[in-house]
Motif scaffolding. Structure first.
Motif, mmCIF file in Angstrom:
data_model
loop_
_atom_site.group_PDB
_atom_site.id
_atom_site.type_symbol
_atom_site.label_atom_id
_atom_site.label_comp_id
_atom_site.label_asym_id
_atom_site.label_seq_id
_atom_site.Cartn_x
_atom_site.Cartn_y
_atom_site.Cartn_z
ATOM 1 N N ARG A 124 1.521 -0.528 0.241
ATOM 2 C CA ARG A 124 -0.316 -0.046 0.503
ATOM 3 C C ARG A 124 1.063 1.066 -0.276
ATOM 4 N NH1 ARG A 124 -2.914 3.335 3.138
ATOM 5 N NH2 ARG A 124 -1.583 2.921 5.705
ATOM 6 N N ARG A 125 0.760 2.153 -0.631
ATOM 7 C CA ARG A 125 1.764 3.313 -1.016
ATOM 8 C C ARG A 125 0.888 4.691 -0.276
ATOM 9 N NH1 ARG A 125 3.458 2.987 -5.688
ATOM 10 N NH2 ARG A 125 5.260 1.647 -4.988
ATOM 11 N N VAL A 126 0.862 5.738 0.234
ATOM 12 C CA VAL A 126 0.420 6.952 0.713
ATOM 13 C C VAL A 126 1.107 7.860 0.357
ATOM 14 C CG1 VAL A 126 0.735 6.732 2.976
ATOM 15 C CG2 VAL A 126 -0.834 7.926 2.354
ATOM 16 N N ALA A 127 1.072 8.881 -0.360
ATOM 17 C CA ALA A 127 1.466 10.723 -0.647
ATOM 18 C C ALA A 127 1.095 11.434 0.267
ATOM 19 C CB ALA A 127 1.285 11.140 -1.539
ATOM 20 N N HIS A 128 1.978 11.507 1.462
ATOM 21 C CA HIS A 128 1.079 12.806 2.451
ATOM 22 C C HIS A 128 2.249 14.155 2.428
ATOM 23 C CE1 HIS A 128 -0.215 15.110 5.977
ATOM 24 N NE2 HIS A 128 1.400 15.106 6.256
ATOM 25 N N LEU A 129 1.443 15.406 2.044
ATOM 26 C CA LEU A 129 1.845 16.657 1.332
ATOM 27 C C LEU A 129 2.790 17.544 2.230
ATOM 28 C CD1 LEU A 129 3.054 18.387 -0.808
ATOM 29 C CD2 LEU A 129 1.109 19.529 -1.104
ATOM 30 N N VAL A 130 3.093 18.077 2.919
ATOM 31 C CA VAL A 130 4.006 19.418 3.744
ATOM 32 C C VAL A 130 3.871 20.646 3.318
ATOM 33 C CG1 VAL A 130 5.459 19.498 5.947
ATOM 34 C CG2 VAL A 130 4.526 16.339 5.800
ATOM 35 N N SER A 131 3.601 21.492 3.286
ATOM 36 C CA SER A 131 3.490 22.812 2.668
ATOM 37 C C SER A 131 4.973 23.738 3.499
ATOM 38 C CB SER A 131 2.411 23.246 2.672
ATOM 39 O OG SER A 131 1.424 22.309 1.664
ATOM 40 N N ARG A 132 5.300 24.314 3.108
ATOM 41 C CA ARG A 132 6.426 25.200 3.677
ATOM 42 C C ARG A 132 5.560 26.684 3.187
ATOM 43 N NH1 ARG A 132 12.438 24.153 1.515
ATOM 44 N NH2 ARG A 132 12.489 22.141 1.726
ATOM 45 N N GLY A 133 5.772 27.557 5.357
ATOM 46 C CA GLY A 133 5.210 28.898 5.092
ATOM 47 C C GLY A 133 6.495 29.300 4.374
ATOM 48 N N PRO A 134 5.791 31.129 4.001
ATOM 49 C CA PRO A 134 6.753 31.975 3.471
ATOM 50 C C PRO A 134 7.814 31.751 4.138
ATOM 51 C CG PRO A 134 4.780 32.324 4.204
ATOM 52 C CD PRO A 134 4.797 30.645 4.577
ATOM 53 N N ALA A 135 8.437 31.702 5.102
ATOM 54 C CA ALA A 135 9.700 32.167 6.059
ATOM 55 C C ALA A 135 11.043 30.990 5.405
ATOM 56 C CB ALA A 135 10.017 31.664 7.430
ATOM 57 N N GLU A 136 9.880 29.127 5.465
ATOM 58 C CA GLU A 136 11.012 28.045 5.411
ATOM 59 C C GLU A 136 10.828 28.329 3.771
ATOM 60 O OE1 GLU A 136 9.578 24.183 7.847
ATOM 61 O OE2 GLU A 136 8.295 24.988 6.558
ATOM 62 N N ARG A 137 10.266 28.957 2.986
ATOM 63 C CA ARG A 137 10.791 29.149 1.243
ATOM 64 C C ARG A 137 11.949 29.738 0.799
ATOM 65 N NH1 ARG A 137 4.723 29.962 1.090
ATOM 66 N NH2 ARG A 137 3.784 27.475 0.353
ATOM 67 N N ASP A 138 12.026 30.823 1.902
ATOM 68 C CA ASP A 138 12.862 32.038 1.670
ATOM 69 C C ASP A 138 14.353 31.523 2.081
ATOM 70 O OD1 ASP A 138 11.377 33.710 -0.276
ATOM 71 O OD2 ASP A 138 10.618 34.605 1.637
ATOM 72 N N GLU A 139 14.351 30.426 2.932
ATOM 73 C CA GLU A 139 15.970 29.883 3.417
ATOM 74 C C GLU A 139 16.701 29.415 2.413
ATOM 75 O OE1 GLU A 139 14.891 26.322 5.612
ATOM 76 O OE2 GLU A 139 13.482 26.679 7.134
ATOM 77 N N PRO A 140 17.992 30.033 3.473
ATOM 78 C CA PRO A 140 19.111 29.546 1.741
ATOM 79 C C PRO A 140 18.840 27.778 1.817
ATOM 80 C CG PRO A 140 20.327 31.178 3.394
ATOM 81 C CD PRO A 140 18.491 29.886 4.310
ATOM 82 N N PRO A 141 19.038 27.974 -0.009
ATOM 83 C CA PRO A 141 19.187 26.347 -0.193
ATOM 84 C C PRO A 141 20.260 25.704 -0.431
ATOM 85 C CG PRO A 141 19.454 28.000 -2.094
ATOM 86 C CD PRO A 141 19.269 29.016 -0.565
ATOM 87 N N GLY A 142 19.823 24.515 0.481
ATOM 88 C CA GLY A 142 21.323 23.680 0.738
ATOM 89 C C GLY A 142 21.751 24.103 2.411
ATOM 90 N N ASP A 143 22.064 24.518 3.048
ATOM 91 C CA ASP A 143 21.628 25.529 4.422
ATOM 92 C C ASP A 143 21.444 24.308 5.009
ATOM 93 O OD1 ASP A 143 22.645 26.278 6.861
ATOM 94 O OD2 ASP A 143 22.459 28.364 6.104
#
Length: 286
Positions: free
Chosen positions: A61-80
């Motif tokens: 059985r397979r299930v997908a669970h989407l976790v959204s990021r808030g605006p602050a998380e989307r603006d974090e330095p990539p790869g930090d």
């Protein structure tokens, strides 16, 4: 003896081609019990239909669970890693909580299981009566060729990589002339328990990758992966798998290994931005 159920937790974000490969390896497992593949999707709605469209089979059985990021998380330095590692821990724990299985395994979306990975782990756990067991792995370059260079794959430079490689060969962790890495967790005793006859190994090996574990879900819920990382953790490049191993050892959990390399571990992830001739700076994870 009835088979238990195994939940496989995979985190993914913007890598549908790798995710399909990982899901196919879960589908190919020869484990005779029920498998529940929980794919935690990190703020990437386009990957949800990729999960839902992937073929399944009886017993999977397979299930997908989407976790959204808030605006602050989307603006974090990539790869930090100061942001990446705490988030990975939170998402791994989310997947474990969402699962309804007896046991939890993890599979990074850029890695693969060999067909007998889950069955060999489960047999080991039942055979020794353990709540936490792990396998070894084989190391592969991103292009699918075996990684046989005699340089430790996460080293900050070639000289340090050669030193660590030789050390790990001497410890039986890396098998010279192959791409085999046998993860290991030497017992670490509190100072109060050490005596002249019961001593911990000098400079113990503490290396168990996230994708090689099989852990009782109730144990993982009691001892979740730490989601807080100190400056010392960052200086040592401690990742979620390091923190998980630390809490298991601190709690005195008996750890066992199959001694078999049943995970295909591909270079190029968060902790191993590998080059053929490493020259980047940083802290090696060993």
């Amino acid at each position: 003896m009835p088979n238990g159920t195994i939940g496989v937790v995979t985190l993914t974000r913007h890598r549908p081609h790798l995710l399909r490969r990982a899901m196919a390896s879960v589908r190919a497992q020869d484990f005779p019990g029920e498998i529940e593949h929980v794919v935690v999707v990190d703020d990437d709605p386009d990957s949800v239909p990729v999960v839902e469209a992937a073929p399944v089979r009886p017993g999977l059985r397979r299930v997908a669970h989407l976790v959204s990021r808030g605006p602050a998380e989307r603006d974090e330095p990539p790869g930090d890693k100061r942001y990446v590692y705490p988030r990975l821990s939170r998402l791994f724990n989310t997947g474990a909580r969402l699962s309804t299985a007896d046991w939890i395994a993890f599979l990074d979306d850029d890695n693969e299981f060999e067909p007998d990975h889950l069955s060999s782990l489960y047999a080991c756990a039942r055979g020794v009566g353990a709540e936490a067991v792990h396998s070894g792995r084989t190391i592969w370059c991103a292009d699918g060729t075996p990684y046989t260079e005699e340089v430790w794959h996460t080293a900050p430079n070639r000289g340090e990589g050669e030193r660590i490689f030789e050390l790990m060969c001497a410890r039986g962790v890396r098998i010279r002339g192959t791409n085999v890495l046998l993860d290991r967790a030497d017992p670490v005793l509190p100072a109060t328990l050490r005596t002249s006859t019961v001593m911990q190994p000098e400079d113990p090996v503490l290396l168990v990758d996230q994708s090689v574990w099989l852990i009782r879900r109730e144990l993982l819920l009691r001892l979740p992966i730490p989601e807080t990382f100190t400056e010392d953790d960052h200086a040592k490049n401690a990742a979620p798998d390091d923190k998980l191993l630390e809490v298991l050892l601190r709690d005195g959990v008996r750890l066992h290994t199959t001694g078999r390399p049943t995970v295909r571990y591909y270079l190029g992830g968060v902790s191993n931005h590998h080059r053929r001739d490493p020259t980047t700076t940083g802290t090696a994870r060993s």
